[in-house]
Design an enzyme around this catalytic site. Structure first.
Site, PDB file in Angstrom:
ATOM      1  N   GLU A  60       8.110 -32.632   3.870  1.00  0.00           N
ATOM      2  CA  GLU A  60       8.470 -33.434   4.884  1.00  0.00           C
ATOM      3  C   GLU A  60       9.476 -33.064   5.814  1.00  0.00           C
ATOM      4  O   GLU A  60      10.521 -33.289   5.616  1.00  0.00           O
ATOM      5  CB  GLU A  60       8.704 -34.497   4.113  1.00  0.00           C
ATOM      6  CG  GLU A  60       7.785 -35.320   3.077  1.00  0.00           C
ATOM      7  CD  GLU A  60       7.790 -36.823   2.882  1.00  0.00           C
ATOM      8  OE1 GLU A  60       6.723 -37.533   3.081  1.00  0.00           O
ATOM      9  OE2 GLU A  60       9.163 -37.210   2.607  1.00  0.00           O
ATOM     10  N   GLU A  67      15.561 -39.425   2.689  1.00  0.00           N
ATOM     11  CA  GLU A  67      16.300 -40.712   2.921  1.00  0.00           C
ATOM     12  C   GLU A  67      17.280 -40.650   2.031  1.00  0.00           C
ATOM     13  O   GLU A  67      18.441 -40.934   1.943  1.00  0.00           O
ATOM     14  CB  GLU A  67      15.549 -41.882   2.875  1.00  0.00           C
ATOM     15  CG  GLU A  67      15.023 -41.875   4.057  1.00  0.00           C
ATOM     16  CD  GLU A  67      13.355 -42.768   3.958  1.00  0.00           C
ATOM     17  OE1 GLU A  67      13.146 -43.500   3.053  1.00  0.00           O
ATOM     18  OE2 GLU A  67      12.774 -42.744   5.077  1.00  0.00           O
ATOM     19  N   ASN A 103       4.405 -43.482  -0.529  1.00  0.00           N
ATOM     20  CA  ASN A 103       5.654 -44.076  -0.695  1.00  0.00           C
ATOM     21  C   ASN A 103       6.072 -45.492   0.157  1.00  0.00           C
ATOM     22  O   ASN A 103       6.246 -45.351   1.055  1.00  0.00           O
ATOM     23  CB  ASN A 103       6.527 -42.741  -0.154  1.00  0.00           C
ATOM     24  CG  ASN A 103       8.127 -42.911  -0.358  1.00  0.00           C
ATOM     25  OD1 ASN A 103       8.448 -44.031  -1.000  1.00  0.00           O
ATOM     26  ND2 ASN A 103       8.604 -42.236   0.557  1.00  0.00           N
ATOM     27  N   TRP A 104       6.064 -46.375  -0.746  1.00  0.00           N
ATOM     28  CA  TRP A 104       6.196 -47.696  -0.373  1.00  0.00           C
ATOM     29  C   TRP A 104       7.790 -47.921   0.252  1.00  0.00           C
ATOM     30  O   TRP A 104       8.134 -48.701   1.045  1.00  0.00           O
ATOM     31  CB  TRP A 104       6.049 -48.881  -1.109  1.00  0.00           C
ATOM     32  CG  TRP A 104       4.618 -48.769  -1.709  1.00  0.00           C
ATOM     33  CD1 TRP A 104       3.640 -48.047  -1.387  1.00  0.00           C
ATOM     34  CD2 TRP A 104       4.148 -50.022  -2.585  1.00  0.00           C
ATOM     35  NE1 TRP A 104       2.322 -48.605  -1.785  1.00  0.00           N
ATOM     36  CE2 TRP A 104       2.751 -49.637  -2.697  1.00  0.00           C
ATOM     37  CE3 TRP A 104       4.700 -51.092  -3.311  1.00  0.00           C
ATOM     38  CZ2 TRP A 104       1.977 -50.555  -3.520  1.00  0.00           C
ATOM     39  CZ3 TRP A 104       3.903 -51.733  -4.168  1.00  0.00           C
ATOM     40  CH2 TRP A 104       2.614 -51.491  -4.072  1.00  0.00           C
ATOM     41  N   LYS A 105       8.960 -46.967  -0.179  1.00  0.00           N
ATOM     42  CA  LYS A 105      10.183 -47.078   0.202  1.00  0.00           C
ATOM     43  C   LYS A 105      10.500 -48.303  -0.258  1.00  0.00           C
ATOM     44  O   LYS A 105       9.990 -49.094  -1.124  1.00  0.00           O
ATOM     45  CB  LYS A 105      10.263 -46.806   1.545  1.00  0.00           C
ATOM     46  CG  LYS A 105       9.770 -45.501   2.098  1.00  0.00           C
ATOM     47  CD  LYS A 105      10.119 -45.092   3.428  1.00  0.00           C
ATOM     48  CE  LYS A 105       9.620 -43.639   3.704  1.00  0.00           C
ATOM     49  NZ  LYS A 105       9.945 -43.289   4.826  1.00  0.00           N
ATOM     50  N   GLY A 155       4.487 -42.637   4.321  1.00  0.00           N
ATOM     51  CA  GLY A 155       5.191 -43.821   4.248  1.00  0.00           C
ATOM     52  C   GLY A 155       4.789 -44.981   4.932  1.00  0.00           C
ATOM     53  O   GLY A 155       3.910 -45.807   4.309  1.00  0.00           O
ATOM     54  N   GLY A 156       4.990 -45.185   6.178  1.00  0.00           N
ATOM     55  CA  GLY A 156       4.645 -46.446   6.658  1.00  0.00           C
ATOM     56  C   GLY A 156       3.029 -46.663   6.688  1.00  0.00           C
ATOM     57  O   GLY A 156       2.580 -47.931   6.276  1.00  0.00           O
ATOM     58  N   HIS A 174      13.873 -37.177  -1.864  1.00  0.00           N
ATOM     59  CA  HIS A 174      13.306 -37.683  -0.581  1.00  0.00           C
ATOM     60  C   HIS A 174      14.405 -37.321   0.635  1.00  0.00           C
ATOM     61  O   HIS A 174      15.746 -37.569   0.280  1.00  0.00           O
ATOM     62  CB  HIS A 174      12.865 -39.234  -0.688  1.00  0.00           C
ATOM     63  CG  HIS A 174      11.949 -39.493   0.739  1.00  0.00           C
ATOM     64  ND1 HIS A 174      12.846 -39.843   1.804  1.00  0.00           N
ATOM     65  CD2 HIS A 174      10.773 -39.595   0.977  1.00  0.00           C
ATOM     66  CE1 HIS A 174      12.042 -40.148   2.676  1.00  0.00           C
ATOM     67  NE2 HIS A 174      10.673 -39.808   2.503  1.00  0.00           N
ATOM     68  N   GLY A 223       8.792 -41.054   9.907  1.00  0.00           N
ATOM     69  CA  GLY A 223       8.717 -42.549  10.611  1.00  0.00           C
ATOM     70  C   GLY A 223       8.846 -42.311  12.083  1.00  0.00           C
ATOM     71  O   GLY A 223       9.097 -43.300  12.649  1.00  0.00           O
ATOM     72  N   SER A 269       4.579 -39.230   9.267  1.00  0.00           N
ATOM     73  CA  SER A 269       3.532 -39.840  10.325  1.00  0.00           C
ATOM     74  C   SER A 269       2.446 -39.444   9.994  1.00  0.00           C
ATOM     75  O   SER A 269       1.516 -39.227  10.978  1.00  0.00           O
ATOM     76  CB  SER A 269       4.330 -39.428  11.734  1.00  0.00           C
ATOM     77  OG  SER A 269       5.689 -39.986  12.023  1.00  0.00           O
TER      78      SER A 269
HETATM   79  P1  PGA Z   1       6.227 -41.836   7.261  1.00  0.00           P
HETATM   80  O1  PGA Z   1       7.121 -41.485   6.103  1.00  0.00           O
HETATM   81  O2  PGA Z   1       4.683 -41.760   6.666  1.00  0.00           O
HETATM   82  O3  PGA Z   1       6.333 -43.405   7.722  1.00  0.00           O
HETATM   83  O4  PGA Z   1       6.467 -40.977   8.475  1.00  0.00           O
HETATM   84  C1  PGA Z   1       6.727 -40.557   5.157  1.00  0.00           C
HETATM   85  C2  PGA Z   1       7.885 -40.344   3.799  1.00  0.00           C
HETATM   86  O5  PGA Z   1       9.068 -40.693   4.283  1.00  0.00           O
HETATM   87  O6  PGA Z   1       7.593 -40.030   2.913  1.00  0.00           O
END
Ligand code: PGA
Length: 263
Positions: free
Chosen positions: A175, A107, A13-15, A242-243, A105, A181, A221
């Site tokens: 998640e 967010e 997930n590049w966001k 994500g990251g 998600h 994050g 994470s």
């Molecule tokens: P993260 O994000 O791997 O940076 O914790 C995961 C996500 O939000 O899908």
């Protein structure tokens, strides 16, 4: 209990990172680093979820070079078309050959006030357009303290599945919000406990066959150093990253977890 075979799924997930030019260089590099390492794409599916504006470029690259990387969008409208400024229809994503779309998600739930009802409507819209929804659920630190580990994700998934029926193809991502994050991943045991509860929700609402076939991912994470622990758990079928998905080397190491899981 007979083991059910589900193809592990590693999703990036590049966001809101990487524009369309960067996406081309990134996907090229990712595909080549996986190929160089003899990654077996049939054994572990790898997908990227770039921003909307990248999707056409990613499609052109992947189809033109016959890369075995799947891709999807990070959101979809619950509506098909019309006066919804800024929204993107599932029909448009299907026209770009998106196989997947992330829905709900955390967010989006927090920053865009997406309710369980909206998540259900978006999941149904994805399925209607032939796109596999990656339905995200997860509890905050406060929820965890108040309600324990499974209650909130279970309730969110029950709500999300409300508009679905029959032999639907879906992916679920657990998640925990506190792990996203933060560098503080859940333990594999915590992830397994909730993923098992989520599989039961799918069995109760959509039947055992769908539950057996559905990939349930852990997200929060995830990195190359901790993926193996999650993948050893019977109800964890992959990761939503994500990251660490923004680093081709780290992400391809995550996708090649079998190298460090052992069997
Ligand atoms: P993260 O994000 O791997 O940076 O914790 C995961 C996500 O939000 O899908």
């Amino acid at each position: 209990m007979a083991a059910v075979k589900r193809v592990p799924f590693i999703a990036g997930n590049w966001k809101m990172n990487l524009d369309h030019l960067q996406s081309i260089a990134f996907v090229q590099k990712l595909a080549w680093s996986l190929k160089d390492a003899n990654h077996d794409f049939g054994a572990v599916e790898v997908a990227v979820f770039p921003p909307f504006t990248d999707l056409r470029s990613v499609q052109t690259l992947i189809s033109g070079d016959k890369l075995e990387v799947a891709y999807g969008a990070q959101d979809v409208s619950q509506f098909d078309s019309g006066a919804y400024t800024g929204e993107i229809s599932g029909a448009f994503l299907k026209a770009l050959d998106c196989a997947y779309v992330i829905i709900g998600h955390s967010e989006r739930r927090t920053m865009h006030a997406e309710s369980d009802e909206v998540v259900a409507a978006k999941s149904a819209a994805a399925v209607k357009h032939g796109i596999v929804p990656v339905i995200c659920v997860g509890e905050t630190a406060e929820d965890l303290e108040k309600h324990g580990p499974s209650a909130v994700p279970v309730a969110q998934l029950k709500a999300a599945l409300a508009g679905l029926s029959g032999a639907v193809d879906i992916v679920v991502a657990y998640e925990p919000v506190w792990a996203i994050g933060s560098g503080l991943a859940a333990t594999p045991e915590q992830a397994e406990q909730v993923c098992a509860a989520l599989r039961k929700v799918i069995a109760d609402t959509l039947g055992k066959d769908v539950a057996d076939a559905t990939r349930i991912l852990y997200g929060g994470s995830v990195k190359a150093a901790n993926i193996a622990g999650f993948m050893r758990e019977p109800n964890v079928d992959g990761a939503l990253v994500g990251g660490a998905s923004l680093d081709t080397k780290e992400f391809s190491d995550i996708a090649r977890f079998q190298k460090h899981v052992g069997t």
